[in-house]
Write a protein that holds these residues in place. Structure first.
Motif, PDB file in Angstrom:
ATOM      1  N   ASN A  63       0.843  -1.110   0.103  1.00 51.92           N
ATOM      2  CA  ASN A  63      -0.096   0.144  -0.064  1.00 51.92           C
ATOM      3  C   ASN A  63       0.824   1.293   0.020  1.00 51.92           C
ATOM      4  OD1 ASN A  63       0.870  -0.248   2.573  1.00 51.92           O
ATOM      5  ND2 ASN A  63      -1.049  -0.369   3.570  1.00 51.92           N
ATOM      6  N   ILE A  64       2.181   1.253  -0.273  1.00 55.92           N
ATOM      7  CA  ILE A  64       2.964   2.431  -0.150  1.00 55.92           C
ATOM      8  C   ILE A  64       4.125   2.162  -1.120  1.00 55.92           C
ATOM      9  CG2 ILE A  64       4.524   3.743   1.226  1.00 55.92           C
ATOM     10  CD1 ILE A  64       2.692   3.016   3.630  1.00 55.92           C
ATOM     11  N   ILE A  65       4.574   3.108  -1.815  1.00 55.00           N
ATOM     12  CA  ILE A  65       5.722   3.104  -2.584  1.00 55.00           C
ATOM     13  C   ILE A  65       6.797   4.262  -1.836  1.00 55.00           C
ATOM     14  CG2 ILE A  65       5.101   1.881  -4.535  1.00 55.00           C
ATOM     15  CD1 ILE A  65       5.128   4.614  -5.991  1.00 55.00           C
ATOM     16  N   GLY A  66       8.078   4.099  -1.839  1.00 57.18           N
ATOM     17  CA  GLY A  66       8.795   5.218  -1.322  1.00 57.18           C
ATOM     18  C   GLY A  66      10.103   5.105  -1.921  1.00 57.18           C
ATOM     19  N   MET A  67      10.789   6.274  -1.602  1.00 55.84           N
ATOM     20  CA  MET A  67      12.007   6.806  -2.071  1.00 55.84           C
ATOM     21  C   MET A  67      12.880   7.417  -1.064  1.00 55.84           C
ATOM     22  SD  MET A  67      13.151   9.483  -5.251  1.00 55.84           S
ATOM     23  CE  MET A  67      12.330  10.852  -4.300  1.00 55.84           C
ATOM     24  N   SER A  68      13.988   7.006  -1.155  1.00 55.74           N
ATOM     25  CA  SER A  68      15.110   7.541  -0.104  1.00 55.74           C
ATOM     26  C   SER A  68      16.187   8.168  -0.958  1.00 55.74           C
ATOM     27  CB  SER A  68      15.559   6.543   0.972  1.00 55.74           C
ATOM     28  OG  SER A  68      16.473   5.639   0.631  1.00 55.74           O
ATOM     29  N   GLU A  69      16.729   9.316  -0.493  1.00 53.13           N
ATOM     30  CA  GLU A  69      17.939   9.870  -1.097  1.00 53.13           C
ATOM     31  C   GLU A  69      18.890  10.430   0.054  1.00 53.13           C
ATOM     32  OE1 GLU A  69      15.969  12.722  -4.586  1.00 53.13           O
ATOM     33  OE2 GLU A  69      15.245  13.241  -2.652  1.00 53.13           O
ATOM     34  N   SER A  70      20.198   9.670  -0.205  1.00 56.27           N
ATOM     35  CA  SER A  70      21.147  10.064   0.859  1.00 56.27           C
ATOM     36  C   SER A  70      22.262  10.976   0.244  1.00 56.27           C
ATOM     37  CB  SER A  70      21.730   8.967   1.366  1.00 56.27           C
ATOM     38  OG  SER A  70      20.829   8.202   1.894  1.00 56.27           O
ATOM     39  N   GLU A  71      22.495  12.056   0.799  1.00 55.13           N
ATOM     40  CA  GLU A  71      23.594  13.097   0.324  1.00 55.13           C
ATOM     41  C   GLU A  71      24.550  12.930   1.203  1.00 55.13           C
ATOM     42  OE1 GLU A  71      23.503  17.763   0.289  1.00 55.13           O
ATOM     43  OE2 GLU A  71      21.701  16.624  -0.617  1.00 55.13           O
ATOM     44  N   LEU A  72      25.932  12.449   1.025  1.00 50.85           N
ATOM     45  CA  LEU A  72      26.953  12.320   1.875  1.00 50.85           C
ATOM     46  C   LEU A  72      28.000  13.160   1.583  1.00 50.85           C
ATOM     47  CD1 LEU A  72      28.054  10.425   4.350  1.00 50.85           C
ATOM     48  CD2 LEU A  72      29.065   9.013   2.612  1.00 50.85           C
ATOM     49  N   HIS A  73      28.441  14.180   2.900  1.00 51.31           N
ATOM     50  CA  HIS A  73      29.302  14.937   2.662  1.00 51.31           C
ATOM     51  C   HIS A  73      30.573  14.663   3.405  1.00 51.31           C
ATOM     52  CE1 HIS A  73      26.444  18.289   1.112  1.00 51.31           C
ATOM     53  NE2 HIS A  73      25.582  17.571   1.645  1.00 51.31           N
ATOM     54  N   PRO A  74      31.435  13.825   3.114  1.00 49.32           N
ATOM     55  CA  PRO A  74      32.725  13.573   3.621  1.00 49.32           C
ATOM     56  C   PRO A  74      34.088  14.211   3.324  1.00 49.32           C
ATOM     57  CG  PRO A  74      32.515  11.870   1.696  1.00 49.32           C
ATOM     58  CD  PRO A  74      31.181  12.994   1.694  1.00 49.32           C
ATOM     59  N   GLY A  75      33.798  15.472   4.120  1.00 47.46           N
ATOM     60  CA  GLY A  75      34.802  16.477   3.807  1.00 47.46           C
ATOM     61  C   GLY A  75      34.455  17.306   2.638  1.00 47.46           C
ATOM     62  N   ASP A  76      35.231  17.528   1.604  1.00 39.65           N
ATOM     63  CA  ASP A  76      34.689  18.621   0.621  1.00 39.65           C
ATOM     64  C   ASP A  76      34.165  17.937  -0.563  1.00 39.65           C
ATOM     65  OD1 ASP A  76      37.376  17.311  -0.347  1.00 39.65           O
ATOM     66  OD2 ASP A  76      38.081  18.875  -1.027  1.00 39.65           O
ATOM     67  N   LYS A  77      34.039  16.401  -0.340  1.00 43.76           N
ATOM     68  CA  LYS A  77      33.196  15.920  -1.657  1.00 43.76           C
ATOM     69  C   LYS A  77      31.701  15.547  -1.221  1.00 43.76           C
ATOM     70  CE  LYS A  77      37.363  13.568  -3.260  1.00 43.76           C
ATOM     71  NZ  LYS A  77      38.104  12.332  -3.669  1.00 43.76           N
ATOM     72  N   ILE A  78      30.982  15.359  -2.330  1.00 45.79           N
ATOM     73  CA  ILE A  78      29.437  15.022  -2.123  1.00 45.79           C
ATOM     74  C   ILE A  78      29.144  13.888  -2.885  1.00 45.79           C
ATOM     75  CG2 ILE A  78      27.026  16.060  -2.278  1.00 45.79           C
ATOM     76  CD1 ILE A  78      28.034  18.788  -2.021  1.00 45.79           C
ATOM     77  N   SER A  79      28.533  12.911  -2.192  1.00 45.47           N
ATOM     78  CA  SER A  79      27.860  11.774  -3.192  1.00 45.47           C
ATOM     79  C   SER A  79      26.433  11.752  -2.865  1.00 45.47           C
ATOM     80  CB  SER A  79      28.725  10.476  -2.929  1.00 45.47           C
ATOM     81  OG  SER A  79      28.678  10.223  -1.434  1.00 45.47           O
ATOM     82  N   PHE A  80      25.872  11.075  -3.880  1.00 48.85           N
ATOM     83  CA  PHE A  80      24.412  10.996  -3.716  1.00 48.85           C
ATOM     84  C   PHE A  80      23.954   9.540  -3.949  1.00 48.85           C
ATOM     85  CE2 PHE A  80      25.227  15.312  -5.348  1.00 48.85           C
ATOM     86  CZ  PHE A  80      24.347  15.910  -4.320  1.00 48.85           C
ATOM     87  N   GLU A  81      22.896   9.042  -3.207  1.00 54.01           N
ATOM     88  CA  GLU A  81      22.355   7.635  -3.724  1.00 54.01           C
ATOM     89  C   GLU A  81      20.745   7.656  -3.401  1.00 54.01           C
ATOM     90  OE1 GLU A  81      23.623   3.342  -1.974  1.00 54.01           O
ATOM     91  OE2 GLU A  81      22.779   4.613  -0.337  1.00 54.01           O
ATOM     92  N   THR A  82      20.280   7.200  -4.407  1.00 51.98           N
ATOM     93  CA  THR A  82      18.911   7.213  -4.350  1.00 51.98           C
ATOM     94  C   THR A  82      18.392   5.651  -4.422  1.00 51.98           C
ATOM     95  OG1 THR A  82      18.635   8.994  -5.507  1.00 51.98           O
ATOM     96  CG2 THR A  82      16.423   7.652  -5.667  1.00 51.98           C
ATOM     97  N   ARG A  83      17.314   5.201  -3.395  1.00 50.05           N
ATOM     98  CA  ARG A  83      16.881   3.956  -3.398  1.00 50.05           C
ATOM     99  C   ARG A  83      15.204   3.860  -3.344  1.00 50.05           C
ATOM    100  NH1 ARG A  83      20.435   1.178   1.425  1.00 50.05           N
ATOM    101  NH2 ARG A  83      22.453   0.963  -0.042  1.00 50.05           N
ATOM    102  N   TYR A  84      14.766   2.821  -4.009  1.00 44.13           N
ATOM    103  CA  TYR A  84      13.453   2.965  -3.967  1.00 44.13           C
ATOM    104  C   TYR A  84      12.759   1.762  -3.310  1.00 44.13           C
ATOM    105  CZ  TYR A  84      14.703   5.945  -7.766  1.00 44.13           C
ATOM    106  OH  TYR A  84      15.017   7.120  -8.549  1.00 44.13           O
ATOM    107  N   TYR A  85      11.445   1.907  -2.614  1.00 40.21           N
ATOM    108  CA  TYR A  85      10.943   0.663  -1.785  1.00 40.21           C
ATOM    109  C   TYR A  85       9.307   0.534  -2.025  1.00 40.21           C
ATOM    110  CZ  TYR A  85      14.882   1.955   1.088  1.00 40.21           C
ATOM    111  OH  TYR A  85      16.183   2.172   1.539  1.00 40.21           O
ATOM    112  N   ILE A  86       9.052  -0.701  -1.731  1.00 39.62           N
ATOM    113  CA  ILE A  86       7.721  -0.934  -1.658  1.00 39.62           C
ATOM    114  C   ILE A  86       7.600  -1.118  -0.255  1.00 39.62           C
ATOM    115  CG2 ILE A  86       7.337  -1.817  -3.868  1.00 39.62           C
ATOM    116  CD1 ILE A  86       7.453  -4.443  -2.708  1.00 39.62           C
ATOM    117  N   ALA A  87       6.208  -0.834   0.342  1.00 45.44           N
ATOM    118  CA  ALA A  87       6.175  -0.913   1.707  1.00 45.44           C
ATOM    119  C   ALA A  87       4.547  -1.529   2.062  1.00 45.44           C
ATOM    120  CB  ALA A  87       6.279   0.473   2.509  1.00 45.44           C
TER     121      ALA A  87
END
Length: 109
Positions: A63-87
């Motif tokens: 009955n639910i779909i979802g998305m998570s977005e992570s933004e990681l700042h280790p020092g002066d760099k930035i990385s992104f990750e997106t995941r999709y879910y059903i719930a």
């Protein structure tokens, strides 16, 4: 086919994100965590209006779909990750199943 199911969910969220979720009812949660020289921002969005989702009947109770977005700042760099879910939400808990992973994560409500 689970690959098509994943792609449908991914495309839905890509389109919704491009439109800033305009006219799409959703729930939103954001948290920021830091330590050891890094900062991580996590954003969660869930949609419970999924009558349009082809193949949902194969997942009893979905009955639910979802998305998570992570933004990681280790020092002066930035990385992104997106995941999709059903719930599956019931009165006691939420079961999230990442669409690209096999494990099940049980979260208290």
């Amino acid at each position: 086919n689970q690959g098509n199911f994943y792609e449908d969910v991914r495309l839905f969220f890509e389109d919704a994100r491009q439109r800033d979720f305009k006219d799409i009812p959703f729930s939103n949660y954001e948290e920021t965590d830091g330590g050891h020289g890094r900062v991580e921002v996590r954003r969660y969005r869930t949609i419970d209006d999924i009558g349009w989702l082809y193949g949902k009947e194969k997942w009893k109770g979905l009955n639910i779909i979802g998305m998570s977005e992570s933004e990681l700042h280790p020092g002066d760099k930035i990385s992104f990750e997106t995941r999709y879910y059903i719930a599956f939400l019931n009165d006691l808990c939420i079961f999230y199943i990442p669409l690209k992973l096999v494990k099940i994560k049980k979260l208290p409500v």
